[in-house]
Motif scaffolding. Structure first.
Motif, PDB file in Angstrom:
ATOM      1  N   CYS A   6       0.840  -1.209   0.000  1.00 54.15           N
ATOM      2  CA  CYS A   6       0.000   0.000   0.000  1.00 54.15           C
ATOM      3  C   CYS A   6       0.867   1.249   0.000  1.00 54.15           C
ATOM      4  CB  CYS A   6      -0.933   0.002   1.211  1.00 54.15           C
ATOM      5  SG  CYS A   6      -2.220  -1.259   1.129  1.00 54.15           S
ATOM      6  N   HIS A  10       0.953   4.247  -2.681  1.00 54.95           N
ATOM      7  CA  HIS A  10       0.638   5.618  -2.269  1.00 54.95           C
ATOM      8  C   HIS A  10       1.804   6.566  -2.525  1.00 54.95           C
ATOM      9  CE1 HIS A  10      -3.220   5.408  -0.098  1.00 54.95           C
ATOM     10  NE2 HIS A  10      -2.902   4.151   0.108  1.00 54.95           N
ATOM     11  N   PRO A  14       1.993   4.792  -8.072  1.00 58.67           N
ATOM     12  CA  PRO A  14       0.730   4.053  -8.112  1.00 58.67           C
ATOM     13  C   PRO A  14       0.560   3.203  -9.365  1.00 58.67           C
ATOM     14  CG  PRO A  14       0.351   6.400  -8.389  1.00 58.67           C
ATOM     15  CD  PRO A  14       1.803   6.218  -8.088  1.00 58.67           C
ATOM     16  N   TYR A  47      -7.606  -1.748  -5.720  1.00 59.81           N
ATOM     17  CA  TYR A  47      -7.026  -0.798  -4.765  1.00 59.81           C
ATOM     18  C   TYR A  47      -6.403   0.379  -5.515  1.00 59.81           C
ATOM     19  CZ  TYR A  47      -4.460   0.917  -0.711  1.00 59.81           C
ATOM     20  OH  TYR A  47      -3.976   1.694   0.308  1.00 59.81           O
ATOM     21  N   ARG A  48      -5.652   0.060  -6.555  1.00 58.94           N
ATOM     22  CA  ARG A  48      -5.006   1.095  -7.376  1.00 58.94           C
ATOM     23  C   ARG A  48      -6.071   2.008  -7.997  1.00 58.94           C
ATOM     24  NH1 ARG A  48      -2.447  -2.083 -10.651  1.00 58.94           N
ATOM     25  NH2 ARG A  48      -0.513  -2.122  -9.478  1.00 58.94           N
ATOM     26  N   LEU A  51      -7.401   4.383  -5.455  1.00 62.82           N
ATOM     27  CA  LEU A  51      -6.454   5.485  -5.213  1.00 62.82           C
ATOM     28  C   LEU A  51      -6.595   6.566  -6.282  1.00 62.82           C
ATOM     29  CD1 LEU A  51      -3.106   3.713  -4.245  1.00 62.82           C
ATOM     30  CD2 LEU A  51      -4.627   5.006  -2.753  1.00 62.82           C
ATOM     31  N   ARG A  52      -6.695   6.135  -7.535  1.00 62.45           N
ATOM     32  CA  ARG A  52      -6.810   7.091  -8.637  1.00 62.45           C
ATOM     33  C   ARG A  52      -8.107   7.878  -8.556  1.00 62.45           C
ATOM     34  NH1 ARG A  52      -6.184   3.133 -13.265  1.00 62.45           N
ATOM     35  NH2 ARG A  52      -6.647   4.886 -14.600  1.00 62.45           N
ATOM     36  N   THR A  54      -9.850   8.451  -5.862  1.00 59.65           N
ATOM     37  CA  THR A  54      -9.737   9.335  -4.707  1.00 59.65           C
ATOM     38  C   THR A  54      -8.957  10.593  -5.077  1.00 59.65           C
ATOM     39  OG1 THR A  54      -9.864   7.466  -3.189  1.00 59.65           O
ATOM     40  CG2 THR A  54      -8.908   9.501  -2.329  1.00 59.65           C
ATOM     41  N   GLU A  55      -7.901  10.429  -5.860  1.00 59.76           N
ATOM     42  CA  GLU A  55      -7.133  11.594  -6.324  1.00 59.76           C
ATOM     43  C   GLU A  55      -7.998  12.503  -7.193  1.00 59.76           C
ATOM     44  OE1 GLU A  55      -4.025  14.291  -7.121  1.00 59.76           O
ATOM     45  OE2 GLU A  55      -4.268  12.797  -5.542  1.00 59.76           O
TER      46      GLU A  55
END
Length: 111
Positions: A6, A10, A14, A47-48, A51-52, A54-55
Motif C-alpha cells: 500500500c 501511495h 501508483p 485498490y489502485r 487510489l486514482r 480518490t485523487e
C-alpha cells in the motif's frame, strides 16, 4: 507485506505492476495478490483504481475544473474512461460531484 505494498502504491508509484510490487516486497506475484485481497478485500488493481478515483475527487474538491487534464494526470486513458470509473465508484459523474462538493455539507460516499 500488505502495508508495504500500500505504501509503495501511495508514495512511490501508483502505476507499479503486480510483478514490480511483488519484487519490492520480496514475494511472488501470486502470493502477494492472494494475501493482499485477503487482508484488504480488494485486488491490487481495485485498490489502485480506488487510489486514482480518490485523487480525482480530491482535485475536484480543490477546485480544479479541467477534467481532461485530471484524467490524463491520474492515469486514465481519457476523460470518458475516468468518468465511467468515477460513476462506478461514486454513482455520480465528475461534473455532478463537483456540484455536490461545492454545496455546504455535500460529500459523496465511495461504493
Amino acid at each position: 507485506m500488505v502495508s508495504q505494498t500500500c505504501e509503495l502504491l501511495h508514495v512511490a508509484d501508483p502505476r507499479m505492476t503486480l510483478i514490480e510490487l511483488a519484487r519490492n516486497v520480496a514475494v511472488s506475484p501470486f502470493y502477494l495478490s492472494r494475501i493482499f485481497r485477503r487482508v484488504t478485500g480488494l485486488t491490487v488493481s481495485q485498490y489502485r483504481t480506488r487510489l486514482r478515483v480518490t485523487e480525482v475527487l480530491e482535485r475536484i474538491t480543490r477546485g480544479e475544473d479541467d477534467l481532461s487534464a485530471i484524467a490524463a494526470s491520474t492515469g486514465f486513458a481519457d476523460h470518458s474512461h475516468m468518468t465511467r470509473t468515477v460513476v462506478a465508484q461514486f454513482g455520480h459523474t465528475p461534473s455532478s460531484l463537483r456540484t455536490l462538493l461545492r454545496r455546504p455539507g455535500g460529500q459523496p460516499e465511495v461504493s
